[in-house]
Design an enzyme around this catalytic site. Sequence first.
Site, mmCIF file in Angstrom:
data_model
loop_
_atom_site.group_PDB
_atom_site.id
_atom_site.type_symbol
_atom_site.label_atom_id
_atom_site.label_comp_id
_atom_site.label_asym_id
_atom_site.label_seq_id
_atom_site.Cartn_x
_atom_site.Cartn_y
_atom_site.Cartn_z
ATOM 1 N N CYS A 109 -26.886 2.328 25.477
ATOM 2 C CA CYS A 109 -26.252 3.516 26.072
ATOM 3 C C CYS A 109 -26.627 4.799 25.349
ATOM 4 O O CYS A 109 -26.379 5.892 25.866
ATOM 5 C CB CYS A 109 -24.739 3.345 26.098
ATOM 6 S SG CYS A 109 -24.243 1.878 27.000
ATOM 7 N N HIS A 243 -21.298 10.488 26.809
ATOM 8 C CA HIS A 243 -21.553 9.230 27.532
ATOM 9 C C HIS A 243 -20.281 8.832 28.275
ATOM 10 O O HIS A 243 -19.183 8.828 27.699
ATOM 11 C CB HIS A 243 -21.968 8.146 26.521
ATOM 12 C CG HIS A 243 -22.046 6.779 27.115
ATOM 13 N ND1 HIS A 243 -22.606 6.532 28.351
ATOM 14 C CD2 HIS A 243 -21.644 5.569 26.652
ATOM 15 C CE1 HIS A 243 -22.543 5.240 28.614
ATOM 16 N NE2 HIS A 243 -21.956 4.633 27.605
ATOM 17 N N ASN A 273 -19.642 3.430 34.252
ATOM 18 C CA ASN A 273 -20.492 3.542 33.063
ATOM 19 C C ASN A 273 -21.915 3.137 33.440
ATOM 20 O O ASN A 273 -22.176 1.962 33.700
ATOM 21 C CB ASN A 273 -19.928 2.628 31.971
ATOM 22 C CG ASN A 273 -20.808 2.566 30.725
ATOM 23 O OD1 ASN A 273 -21.936 3.053 30.733
ATOM 24 N ND2 ASN A 273 -20.299 1.948 29.683
HETATM 25 N N1 ACO Z 1 -7.756 -5.923 35.144
HETATM 26 C C1 ACO Z 1 -6.526 -6.326 34.737
HETATM 27 N N2 ACO Z 1 -6.262 -6.714 33.474
HETATM 28 C C2 ACO Z 1 -7.298 -6.690 32.604
HETATM 29 C C3 ACO Z 1 -8.593 -6.289 32.964
HETATM 30 C C4 ACO Z 1 -8.810 -5.889 34.293
HETATM 31 N N3 ACO Z 1 -10.004 -5.481 34.749
HETATM 32 N N4 ACO Z 1 -9.388 -6.366 31.869
HETATM 33 C C5 ACO Z 1 -8.624 -6.797 30.866
HETATM 34 N N5 ACO Z 1 -7.358 -7.008 31.290
HETATM 35 C C6 ACO Z 1 -6.197 -7.457 30.534
HETATM 36 C C7 ACO Z 1 -6.569 -8.252 29.326
HETATM 37 O O1 ACO Z 1 -6.781 -9.617 29.653
HETATM 38 C C8 ACO Z 1 -5.337 -8.068 28.452
HETATM 39 O O2 ACO Z 1 -4.333 -8.936 28.895
HETATM 40 P P1 ACO Z 1 -3.337 -9.656 27.841
HETATM 41 O O3 ACO Z 1 -2.619 -8.514 27.161
HETATM 42 O O4 ACO Z 1 -2.497 -10.489 28.707
HETATM 43 O O5 ACO Z 1 -4.243 -10.398 26.909
HETATM 44 C C9 ACO Z 1 -4.891 -6.642 28.785
HETATM 45 O O6 ACO Z 1 -5.509 -6.319 30.038
HETATM 46 C C10 ACO Z 1 -5.284 -5.612 27.759
HETATM 47 O O7 ACO Z 1 -6.671 -5.778 27.436
HETATM 48 P P2 ACO Z 1 -7.390 -4.853 26.393
HETATM 49 O O8 ACO Z 1 -8.793 -5.340 26.160
HETATM 50 O O9 ACO Z 1 -6.494 -4.680 25.206
HETATM 51 O O10 ACO Z 1 -7.421 -3.480 27.221
HETATM 52 P P3 ACO Z 1 -7.823 -2.057 26.690
HETATM 53 O O11 ACO Z 1 -6.729 -1.123 26.900
HETATM 54 O O12 ACO Z 1 -8.475 -2.119 25.340
HETATM 55 O O13 ACO Z 1 -8.973 -1.631 27.735
HETATM 56 C C11 ACO Z 1 -11.359 -1.488 27.893
HETATM 57 C C12 ACO Z 1 -10.138 -2.408 27.845
HETATM 58 C C13 ACO Z 1 -11.240 -0.603 29.128
HETATM 59 C C14 ACO Z 1 -12.611 -2.334 27.976
HETATM 60 C C15 ACO Z 1 -11.381 -0.589 26.635
HETATM 61 O O14 ACO Z 1 -11.203 -1.386 25.499
HETATM 62 C C16 ACO Z 1 -12.658 0.182 26.497
HETATM 63 O O15 ACO Z 1 -12.939 1.090 27.238
HETATM 64 N N6 ACO Z 1 -13.477 -0.117 25.468
HETATM 65 C C17 ACO Z 1 -14.696 0.612 25.225
HETATM 66 C C18 ACO Z 1 -15.731 0.298 26.244
HETATM 67 C C19 ACO Z 1 -16.970 1.109 25.961
HETATM 68 O O16 ACO Z 1 -16.915 2.206 25.468
HETATM 69 N N7 ACO Z 1 -18.106 0.602 26.238
HETATM 70 C C20 ACO Z 1 -19.278 1.396 25.971
HETATM 71 C C21 ACO Z 1 -20.347 0.610 25.495
HETATM 72 S S1 ACO Z 1 -20.794 -0.613 26.674
HETATM 73 C C22 ACO Z 1 -21.980 0.089 27.552
HETATM 74 O O17 ACO Z 1 -21.931 1.266 27.670
HETATM 75 C C23 ACO Z 1 -23.023 -0.770 28.204
#
Ligand code: ACO
Length: 319
Positions: A109, A243, A273
């Site tokens: 990325c 990004h 993304n």
């Molecule tokens: N729908 C519903 N529930 C979901 C989903 C979904 N799509 N995805 C995860 N959950 C659930 C999980 O299973 C978890 O459930 P649990 O509490 O029962 O275990 C709950 O939601 C919370 O999950 P978290 O992973 O803690 O959610 P978070 O608030 O951290 O959000 C996310 C996840 C959006 C991926 C976030 O962590 C994020 O944005 N991270 C950074 C991503 C990023 O910047 N990537 C860039 C590099 S990758 C690239 O660019 C190629």
Amino acid sequence: MNIWGTGSALPALSVDNERLTKFLDTSDEWIRSRTGICERRILGADETLLGLGAQAGARALEDAGVLPADVDLLICATLQGDTITPSLASLLQAQMGLACPAFDLNAACSGFPYALNAADAFIASGKARAVLVVAAEGLSRLANWTDRSTCVLFGDGAGAVLCGPGEALKALKLTSAGAKQILYADAEPGGSPFGTKARAFAGIHMEGQEVYRFAVSSCLRDLEAVIGQAGLTPDDIDCFVLHQANKRIVEAVRARLRQPEDKFPTNIERRGNTSSASIPILLDELNRAGRFKAGDRLALAAFGAGLTTGACVIEWTKA
Ligand code: ACO
């Protein structure tokens, strides 16, 4: 180095969150509130990264008023083109009618600032005058569509800028800290008779919370570094183009830099993304919307697998 023109291209198919609920245990509310994403464009069966990249590149040339014959180098940022080889850059060079060297660059990325740095080095050394940077990504083809915590984030698209000589690039910083655990996609497609086993492709694996923390802290660190290196403060920056990985990441960085919301435009709501393509797609949308005026100072920042990061301060020099 100056930016002479911008372009972008997106697949025709728009997939909203509701559509994902047909095959994933997710909801529009969860995706919107955790990421800001409402819809994303996804490559269809008759579309290719070559097609998108060529369209984005042609639009950048048109915006700059430069002919294909006058491009000296093509750099394509991509995680994975349509083929392992030839490079997407070589295929783009032929498709666009360019008569110049061309190569792919993979910094995940962070590919766009990495490619800008390479373009600047070629231009500053006098080895090239007009360098076309295309970032083209098909993350829908690399996602694990059974993993709701990652696949809902991604979209496909291409962005491009044409770069030429000038003094607009004020500061640039790149980093790489090799670490595979929190963000990777493994591949051993073929195997060999000497022991390597072919492995089915499992898609992108991401530890979301770890990547989130890395993204916010590295973005802040890099932005503060390049803005300082340029002899400026965050208040002197007219527009931060980050990004587009998660709207909450952009918001966290904005809040810590104590800047107003209108300085941090986003398009993740409609694009998802798109990896290295996200910054040039957003740049092009802002350029075409008349958001920039000559003399504006832009700060760009990206982060991604590697782990890699890249940021720069660049002055907008187009009229
Ligand atoms: N729908 C519903 N529930 C979901 C989903 C979904 N799509 N995805 C995860 N959950 C659930 C999980 O299973 C978890 O459930 P649990 O509490 O029962 O275990 C709950 O939601 C919370 O999950 P978290 O992973 O803690 O959610 P978070 O608030 O951290 O959000 C996310 C996840 C959006 C991926 C976030 O962590 C994020 O944005 N991270 C950074 C991503 C990023 O910047 N990537 C860039 C590099 S990758 C690239 O660019 C190629």
